[in-house]
Design a protein around this motif. Structure first.
Motif, PDB file in Angstrom:
ATOM      1  N   SER A  76       0.838  -1.200   0.000  1.00 49.34           N
ATOM      2  CA  SER A  76       0.000   0.000   0.000  1.00 49.34           C
ATOM      3  C   SER A  76       0.875   1.253   0.000  1.00 49.34           C
ATOM      4  N   GLU A  77       0.315   2.337  -0.521  1.00 51.81           N
ATOM      5  CA  GLU A  77       1.051   3.601  -0.638  1.00 51.81           C
ATOM      6  C   GLU A  77       0.694   4.498   0.539  1.00 51.81           C
ATOM      7  N   ILE A  78       1.689   5.194   1.084  1.00 52.82           N
ATOM      8  CA  ILE A  78       1.509   6.033   2.259  1.00 52.82           C
ATOM      9  C   ILE A  78       2.143   7.388   2.002  1.00 52.82           C
ATOM     10  N   PHE A  79       1.355   8.464   2.159  1.00 53.42           N
ATOM     11  CA  PHE A  79       1.931   9.801   2.079  1.00 53.42           C
ATOM     12  C   PHE A  79       2.660  10.104   3.372  1.00 53.42           C
ATOM     13  N   ASP A  80       3.752  10.820   3.273  1.00 56.52           N
ATOM     14  CA  ASP A  80       4.555  11.204   4.430  1.00 56.52           C
ATOM     15  C   ASP A  80       3.898  12.415   5.093  1.00 56.52           C
ATOM     16  N   LEU A  81       3.152  12.194   6.175  1.00 52.70           N
ATOM     17  CA  LEU A  81       2.427  13.268   6.844  1.00 52.70           C
ATOM     18  C   LEU A  81       3.367  14.317   7.433  1.00 52.70           C
ATOM     19  N   TRP A  82       4.564  13.922   7.858  1.00 49.07           N
ATOM     20  CA  TRP A  82       5.523  14.881   8.402  1.00 49.07           C
ATOM     21  C   TRP A  82       5.863  15.928   7.344  1.00 49.07           C
ATOM     22  N   ARG A  83       6.116  15.509   6.124  1.00 48.99           N
ATOM     23  CA  ARG A  83       6.444  16.452   5.050  1.00 48.99           C
ATOM     24  C   ARG A  83       5.231  17.304   4.683  1.00 48.99           C
ATOM     25  N   LEU A  84       4.045  16.729   4.709  1.00 50.36           N
ATOM     26  CA  LEU A  84       2.842  17.489   4.416  1.00 50.36           C
ATOM     27  C   LEU A  84       2.632  18.588   5.458  1.00 50.36           C
ATOM     28  N   ARG A  85       2.820  18.263   6.725  1.00 47.14           N
ATOM     29  CA  ARG A  85       2.706  19.277   7.787  1.00 47.14           C
ATOM     30  C   ARG A  85       3.752  20.369   7.608  1.00 47.14           C
ATOM     31  N   LEU A  86       4.974  19.987   7.286  1.00 43.99           N
ATOM     32  CA  LEU A  86       6.040  20.961   7.058  1.00 43.99           C
ATOM     33  C   LEU A  86       5.665  21.899   5.916  1.00 43.99           C
ATOM     34  N   ARG A  87       5.144  21.369   4.836  1.00 46.74           N
ATOM     35  CA  ARG A  87       4.746  22.189   3.695  1.00 46.74           C
ATOM     36  C   ARG A  87       3.634  23.159   4.083  1.00 46.74           C
ATOM     37  N   LEU A  88       2.651  22.693   4.839  1.00 47.80           N
ATOM     38  CA  LEU A  88       1.565  23.564   5.262  1.00 47.80           C
ATOM     39  C   LEU A  88       2.078  24.702   6.138  1.00 47.80           C
ATOM     40  N   ARG A  89       3.021  24.415   7.008  1.00 41.62           N
ATOM     41  CA  ARG A  89       3.604  25.457   7.849  1.00 41.62           C
ATOM     42  C   ARG A  89       4.339  26.498   7.010  1.00 41.62           C
ATOM     43  N   LEU A  90       5.056  26.051   5.992  1.00 46.60           N
ATOM     44  CA  LEU A  90       5.771  26.975   5.120  1.00 46.60           C
ATOM     45  C   LEU A  90       4.800  27.860   4.336  1.00 46.60           C
ATOM     46  N   VAL A  91       3.722  27.272   3.858  1.00 45.84           N
ATOM     47  CA  VAL A  91       2.731  28.034   3.099  1.00 45.84           C
ATOM     48  C   VAL A  91       2.062  29.066   3.994  1.00 45.84           C
ATOM     49  N   ARG A  92       1.719  28.683   5.223  1.00 44.88           N
ATOM     50  CA  ARG A  92       1.095  29.621   6.160  1.00 44.88           C
ATOM     51  C   ARG A  92       2.024  30.758   6.545  1.00 44.88           C
ATOM     52  N   ALA A  93       3.318  30.499   6.557  1.00 39.51           N
ATOM     53  CA  ALA A  93       4.294  31.505   6.977  1.00 39.51           C
ATOM     54  C   ALA A  93       4.576  32.540   5.882  1.00 39.51           C
ATOM     55  N   GLN A  94       4.186  32.247   4.645  1.00 39.00           N
ATOM     56  CA  GLN A  94       4.446  33.180   3.546  1.00 39.00           C
ATOM     57  C   GLN A  94       3.508  34.376   3.651  1.00 39.00           C
ATOM     58  N   PRO A  95       4.036  35.579   3.422  1.00 42.76           N
ATOM     59  CA  PRO A  95       3.191  36.769   3.471  1.00 42.76           C
ATOM     60  C   PRO A  95       2.133  36.737   2.371  1.00 42.76           C
ATOM     61  N   ALA A  96       0.970  37.289   2.675  1.00 40.40           N
ATOM     62  CA  ALA A  96      -0.151  37.304   1.711  1.00 40.40           C
ATOM     63  C   ALA A  96       0.062  38.328   0.622  1.00 40.40           C
TER      64      ALA A  96
END
Length: 53
Positions: free
Chosen positions: A33-53
């Motif tokens: 079965s295939e598994i997405f790496d949730l740690w990397r997904l969380r890291l990406r979301l944090r980076l996106v949230r930290a970017q200025p609008a």
């Protein structure tokens, strides 16, 4: 997915990287079965949230 992607095979799966730097990491479990790496997904979301609008 649109754009150009490269990939790198690693011990447990494969990492895809788009031409704009977006990464997706997919691991494969022992049962195949295939598994997405949730740690990397969380890291990406944090980076996106930290970017200025």
């Amino acid at each position: 997915m649109l754009g150009t992607y490269s990939y790198t095979v690693h011990g447990a799966g494969c990492r895809f990287v788009s031409d704009n730097g977006t990464e997706a990491d997919l691991d494969v479990a022992t049962d195949g079965s295939e598994i997405f790496d949730l740690w990397r997904l969380r890291l990406r979301l944090r980076l996106v949230r930290a970017q200025p609008a």
